[in-house]
Design a protein around this motif. Structure first.
Motif: not given
Length: 205
Positions: A7-17
């Motif tokens: 979940k963290v990795i998916l959200n990082l991607q959504q935050n452009n990281m």
């Protein structure tokens, strides 16, 4: 991979990281080797995690132009010169005090020399974080950093602040206070400029 980490990795991607996952420090060093090019200018922030995982030794032992703030005998002016050079490096290496489930990075800094290049300057920032730094919310991140990480770091730095004796933050006004800059990174303009590597082990404070 644990569902929370996914979940963290998916959200990082959504935050452009960019988000990465490795099982251990051996896999970590292999991954970092693919993210950096020979001859790069490399800077670093103060980080127990990077020391414990062998990242500092990896950079020192390979073909990088490393602005090593840990060189012995550096004067205050020489350290300041390194901090300023860090804004123009190809890669800035650092840890983080906490990472939230919604993919945000939280840090507290003493003089800003670590968080400032995370925010602006280096072409890429590689953040290494152990699973012990994963928290649910920003409030949890602030609590963890102030009440767990900061007192331990103040002890490491041999500060005479109240937290080194009380093992907790009381929001002091001591002249040696290291909790001066509270920085939340919620996203990035430049996609994948910040790359976060989550290691499935505990490192740092």
């Amino acid at each position: 991979m644990d569902e929370r980490i996914r979940k963290v990795i998916l959200n990082l991607q959504q935050n452009n990281m960019a988000g990465y996952y490795v099982e251990n420090k051996k896999e970590l060093l292999k991954l970092i080797d693919t993210l950096m090019r020979s001859g790069e200018k490399v800077g670093c922030g103060d980080s127990v995690t990077l020391e414990e995982t062998g990242v500092f030794d990896f950079v020192r032992c390979n073909d990088f132009n490393f602005y090593d703030k840990y060189q012995s005998g550096l004067t205050t002016d020489e350290k300041r010169a390194i901090y300023l050079k860090n804004f123009d490096v190809d890669t800035f290496l650092t840890g983080t005090n906490a990472i939230t489930l919604d993919g945000k990075l939280f840090n507290i800094d003493g003089n800003g020399s670590r968080v400032a290049p995370m925010l602006y300057g280096p072409k890429q920032v590689i953040v290494v974080v152990g699973i012990n730094k994963l928290v649910d919310t920003v409030d949890d991140a602030v609590y963890r950093t102030r009440q767990i990480a900061a007192p331990l770091d103040a002890k490491r730095l041999k500060k005479d602040t109240p937290c080194t004796k009380l093992d907790k933050c009381i929001d002091c006004r001591h002249k040696q206070r290291i909790c001066n800059d509270f920085v939340l990174i919620a996203g990035q303009f430049v996609k994948d400029r910040i790359k976060v590597i989550i290691v499935n082990e505990s490192y740092g404070f």
